[in-house]
Write an enzyme that holds these catalytic residues in place. Structure first.
Site, PDB file in Angstrom:
ATOM      1  N   ASP A   1       0.874  -1.168   0.000  1.00 54.97           N
ATOM      2  CA  ASP A   1       0.000   0.000   0.000  1.00 54.97           C
ATOM      3  C   ASP A   1       0.914   1.221   0.000  1.00 54.97           C
ATOM      4  O   ASP A   1       2.136   1.089   0.192  1.00 54.97           O
ATOM      5  CB  ASP A   1      -0.891  -0.040   1.246  1.00 54.97           C
ATOM      6  CG  ASP A   1      -1.767   1.192   1.375  1.00 54.97           C
ATOM      7  OD1 ASP A   1      -2.391   1.585   0.374  1.00 54.97           O
ATOM      8  OD2 ASP A   1      -1.803   1.776   2.472  1.00 54.97           O
TER       9      ASP A   1
ATOM     10  N   ASP B   1      -0.239   5.099   1.033  1.00 54.04           N
ATOM     11  CA  ASP B   1      -0.536   6.135   2.029  1.00 54.04           C
ATOM     12  C   ASP B   1      -0.449   5.584   3.444  1.00 54.04           C
ATOM     13  O   ASP B   1      -1.145   4.633   3.803  1.00 54.04           O
ATOM     14  CB  ASP B   1      -1.933   6.722   1.785  1.00 54.04           C
ATOM     15  CG  ASP B   1      -2.022   7.465   0.467  1.00 54.04           C
ATOM     16  OD1 ASP B   1      -1.187   8.339   0.233  1.00 54.04           O
ATOM     17  OD2 ASP B   1      -2.920   7.153  -0.326  1.00 54.04           O
TER      18      ASP B   1
END
Length: 232
Positions: free
Chosen positions: A24, A26
């Site tokens: 991922d 963020d």
């Protein structure tokens, strides 16, 4: 520290066999969740409202259109989702242009180097837009270190739907069960688990109290030795 971190901190996982690692972005690779705090606070302050932790948590991990629909509904805003996205994009641009906020999360560089030494392919699967991902990853010359970057624009259904991770597995030409996913949000980790991936949660500050009972392992940061021990 939440119960899940306490339980998993003492866990010593077995060595596993994976063919690729998907990150991922963020809050996992970059501190962009801190920037979203500033943007959300400024956006709602213009409307006489506060950007609370609960609102932030309800938006985390979602595609922009879905996240801002949550914001609009929860805060009773008359603004359209498109107008809220446009306004927040401008606020984010101002923050990024200032050059004082964006940073890599601790341990990212070392983990990438470790995986590269092992010749393990890496990819990114983020709910953020292509434009935003290209800019923030480009700030640290990270894009070229990955096989590809999948964004919210590339899928029809956002996390917790597993589409983005199933797409990543297909792009990597492997089964999702042969993939290790690193996520900091509950919705993102649910998407990875639903895809069938070996899922490691690395909670960021906003998700420290989240329920990660569904993942195989929770670690406190990308610096955790438990991550590298997974590869022997």
């Amino acid at each position: 520290m939440n119960r899940n971190l306490q339980v998993n901190k003492s866990y010593r996982p077995p060595e596993i066999s994976v063919k690729a690692v998907v990150f991922d972005m963020d809050g996992l690779m970059l501190n962009t969740e801190d920037l979203y705090d500033v943007v959300g606070s400024r956006l709602l302050a213009r409307r006489g409202l506060l950007f609370s932790h609960d609102i932030k948590r309800s938006m985390m991990g979602r595609k922009a259109t879905e996240a801002f629909e949550v914001l609009r509904t929860n805060c009773g805003l008359a603004d359209s989702v498109d107008s809220l996205i446009t306004e927040s994009d401008e606020l984010m641009r101002q923050l990024l242009d200032s050059g004082d906020h964006l940073a890599q999360m601790p341990g990212l560089g070392q983990l990438l180097a470790f995986l590269e030494a092992k010749r393990i392919p890496k990819a990114v699967a983020t709910s953020s837009s292509r434009k935003f991902a290209d800019r923030v990853l480009g700030n640290f010359n990270l894009t070229q270190r990955f096989e590809f970057v999948l964004c919210g624009d590339d899928v029809l259904q956002g996390k917790p739907n597993p589409e983005i991770y199933l797409t990543a597995a297909a792009r990597l030409a492997i089964s999702a069960t042969e993939m290790l996913v690193l996520e900091d949000s509950v919705l993102g980790s649910q998407a990875a688990v639903a895809a069938g991936a070996f899922t490691v949660a690395v909670p960021s500050q906003p998700t420290l109290t989240g329920d990660f009972d569904h993942v195989q392992l929770v670690v406190t940061s990308l610096e955790s030795a438990e991550l590298t021990r997974l590869f022997g």
